[in-house]
Design a protein around this motif. Structure first.
Motif, short mmCIF file in Angstrom:
data_model
loop_
_atom_site.label_atom_id
_atom_site.label_comp_id
_atom_site.label_asym_id
_atom_site.label_seq_id
_atom_site.Cartn_x
_atom_site.Cartn_y
_atom_site.Cartn_z
N ASN A 55 -4.29 -0.30 14.29
CA ASN A 55 -5.62 0.10 13.82
C ASN A 55 -5.66 1.45 13.11
OD1 ASN A 55 -7.13 -2.21 14.55
ND2 ASN A 55 -7.15 -1.52 16.68
N GLN A 56 -4.51 2.08 12.95
CA GLN A 56 -4.47 3.32 12.18
C GLN A 56 -4.77 3.03 10.71
OE1 GLN A 56 -0.85 5.58 12.72
NE2 GLN A 56 -1.21 6.85 10.93
N LYS A 57 -5.45 3.96 10.04
CA LYS A 57 -5.70 3.85 8.60
C LYS A 57 -4.69 4.71 7.85
CE LYS A 57 -9.46 1.23 8.76
NZ LYS A 57 -10.78 1.80 8.43
N VAL A 58 -4.07 4.14 6.83
CA VAL A 58 -3.06 4.85 6.05
C VAL A 58 -3.38 4.72 4.57
CG1 VAL A 58 -1.25 4.52 7.78
CG2 VAL A 58 -1.53 2.83 5.94
N HIS B 15 -6.37 3.80 -0.42
CA HIS B 15 -6.70 4.48 0.83
C HIS B 15 -7.31 3.49 1.82
CE1 HIS B 15 -5.86 8.38 -0.94
NE2 HIS B 15 -6.66 8.09 -1.96
N ASN B 16 -7.46 3.93 3.06
CA ASN B 16 -8.13 3.13 4.10
C ASN B 16 -7.48 1.76 4.29
OD1 ASN B 16 -10.11 5.17 4.57
ND2 ASN B 16 -11.21 4.45 2.75
N VAL B 17 -6.16 1.74 4.35
CA VAL B 17 -5.43 0.51 4.62
C VAL B 17 -5.19 0.43 6.13
CG1 VAL B 17 -3.39 -0.86 4.11
CG2 VAL B 17 -4.33 0.69 2.36
N GLN B 18 -5.70 -0.61 6.75
CA GLN B 18 -5.60 -0.73 8.21
C GLN B 18 -4.24 -1.29 8.61
OE1 GLN B 18 -8.15 -3.67 9.95
NE2 GLN B 18 -8.11 -2.73 11.97
N THR C 257 1.70 -8.36 -7.75
CA THR C 257 1.89 -9.78 -7.48
C THR C 257 2.51 -9.92 -6.10
OG1 THR C 257 4.09 -9.76 -8.50
CG2 THR C 257 2.23 -10.33 -9.92
N SER C 258 2.41 -11.12 -5.52
CA SER C 258 3.03 -11.35 -4.23
C SER C 258 4.52 -11.07 -4.31
CB SER C 258 2.79 -12.79 -3.77
OG SER C 258 1.45 -12.99 -3.40
N GLY C 259 5.01 -10.25 -3.39
CA GLY C 259 6.42 -9.84 -3.41
C GLY C 259 6.62 -8.43 -3.94
N SER C 260 5.58 -7.86 -4.57
CA SER C 260 5.67 -6.45 -4.99
C SER C 260 5.89 -5.56 -3.77
CB SER C 260 4.38 -6.03 -5.71
OG SER C 260 4.19 -6.73 -6.91
N LEU C 261 6.47 -4.39 -3.98
CA LEU C 261 6.74 -3.47 -2.89
C LEU C 261 5.85 -2.24 -3.01
CD1 LEU C 261 10.64 -3.63 -2.83
CD2 LEU C 261 9.04 -4.84 -1.33
N VAL C 262 5.32 -1.80 -1.88
CA VAL C 262 4.49 -0.60 -1.82
C VAL C 262 5.06 0.33 -0.75
CG1 VAL C 262 2.43 -1.79 -2.64
CG2 VAL C 262 2.89 -1.66 -0.17
N GLU C 263 4.48 1.54 -0.69
CA GLU C 263 5.03 2.54 0.23
C GLU C 263 3.89 3.31 0.90
OE1 GLU C 263 7.01 6.47 -1.13
OE2 GLU C 263 8.62 5.00 -1.03
N ILE C 264 4.01 3.49 2.22
CA ILE C 264 3.02 4.30 2.93
C ILE C 264 3.25 5.76 2.61
CG2 ILE C 264 2.28 5.08 5.21
CD1 ILE C 264 2.78 2.32 6.28
N LEU C 265 2.15 6.46 2.28
CA LEU C 265 2.24 7.88 2.01
C LEU C 265 2.10 8.66 3.30
CD1 LEU C 265 0.05 8.22 -1.20
CD2 LEU C 265 2.54 8.21 -1.04
N LYS C 266 2.96 9.60 3.52
CA LYS C 266 2.93 10.42 4.73
C LYS C 266 2.16 11.71 4.46
CE LYS C 266 5.40 7.78 7.40
NZ LYS C 266 4.85 7.17 8.62
N ALA D 75 -12.45 -9.30 2.99
CA ALA D 75 -11.49 -8.82 3.99
C ALA D 75 -10.98 -7.43 3.62
CB ALA D 75 -10.33 -9.78 4.13
N SER D 76 -10.95 -6.54 4.59
CA SER D 76 -10.40 -5.20 4.35
C SER D 76 -8.88 -5.30 4.17
CB SER D 76 -10.74 -4.27 5.51
OG SER D 76 -10.28 -4.80 6.74
N ARG D 77 -8.35 -4.48 3.29
CA ARG D 77 -6.90 -4.50 3.06
C ARG D 77 -6.19 -3.99 4.31
NH1 ARG D 77 -8.86 -1.14 -1.44
NH2 ARG D 77 -9.05 1.03 -0.76
N HIS D 78 -5.03 -4.58 4.57
CA HIS D 78 -4.34 -4.25 5.83
C HIS D 78 -2.85 -4.55 5.72
CE1 HIS D 78 -5.62 -8.48 6.01
NE2 HIS D 78 -4.51 -8.69 6.69
N ILE D 79 -2.11 -3.98 6.69
CA ILE D 79 -0.66 -4.20 6.77
C ILE D 79 -0.34 -4.81 8.12
CG2 ILE D 79 1.64 -3.16 6.70
CD1 ILE D 79 0.37 -0.81 5.15
N HIS D 80 0.36 -5.93 8.11
CA HIS D 80 0.86 -6.52 9.35
C HIS D 80 2.22 -5.92 9.67
CE1 HIS D 80 -2.13 -9.69 9.86
NE2 HIS D 80 -2.10 -9.86 8.55
#
Length: 210
Positions: free
Chosen positions: A158-161, A174-177, A201-210, A139-144
């Motif tokens: 469907n944007q890639k970030v 990269h290439n997170v859908q 781990t589940s619950g870790s926090l990440v950030e979208i790069l602009k 499965a490709s990595r993605h953000i809901h």
């Protein structure tokens, strides 16, 4: 507690977390799992059998109590692979690259549901087995995201970030859908290989790069 109330509370907790963390996104690490069609489910578990819910997931999905064995080439197998319900129109097996190596397979990296031309695999249950000519993917990595989340982050369906991972083994993915739907709550899904490589781990926090 009633199932609808559990789902409502879970959604409220995630929304509260999103508000508290600003523009950071909670992560869920997705282990290998199987989605089954009704036909294949009955072949594996018997006609009239029903999935038992173990844990509620996003968008009406749930982790089932039931597991199966998946078999690759040369009879290499992985046991106790969780079924994710409810039943679908098609059968799909999602594994990590490490799992694929063990199974002797070379599945493509795909968005869930896009199984045309994917790797063959056999699924074994207590009542029978199903051999698929295609259906196994990584499965490709993605953000809901909900509609409100997408607006807040300034992204579209469907944007890639690119996503920044914090911590001692942090890095950039990269290439997170981005997947946007009114039924979704904010959560990034990655597989176990990606999580282990970056110390997530589940619950870790990440950030979208602009």
């Amino acid at each position: 507690m009633e199932e609808w109330l559990v789902e409502l509370v879970t959604k409220a907790v995630k929304e509260t977390l999103a508000q508290r963390t600003g523009l950071k996104i909670p992560v869920a690490v997705s282990a290998r799992h199987v989605h089954l069609s009704k036909q294949h489910f009955e072949m594996l578990f018997g006609e009239g059998y029903e999935l038992k819910k173990k844990k509620e997931l996003m968008g009406g999905q749930f982790a089932a109590e039931e597991c199966v064995t998946v078999v690759g080439k040369k009879l290499s197998a992985i046991e106790n692979v969780r079924i994710v319900g409810p039943l679908r129109k098609f059968t799909q097996v999602e594994v990590s690259r490490t799992d694929a190596v063990k199974l002797g397979l070379d599945p493509p990296v795909r968005e869930s549901g896009k199984i045309e031309g994917s790797a063959p695999i056999t699924i074994v249950g207590p009542k029978g087995a199903v051999s698929l000519n295609e259906g196994c993917i990584i499965a490709s990595r993605h953000i809901h995201m909900s509609l409100e989340d997408a607006e807040r982050f300034g992204v579209s369906d469907n944007q890639k970030v690119s996503v920044k991972v914090f911590g001692e083994r942090g890095g950039i993915l990269h290439n997170v859908q981005v997947r946007v739907d009114k039924a979704f709550t904010l959560e990034m899904h990655i597989d176990t290989d990606e999580a282990n490589a970056l110390g997530i781990t589940s619950g870790s926090l990440v950030e979208i790069l602009k």
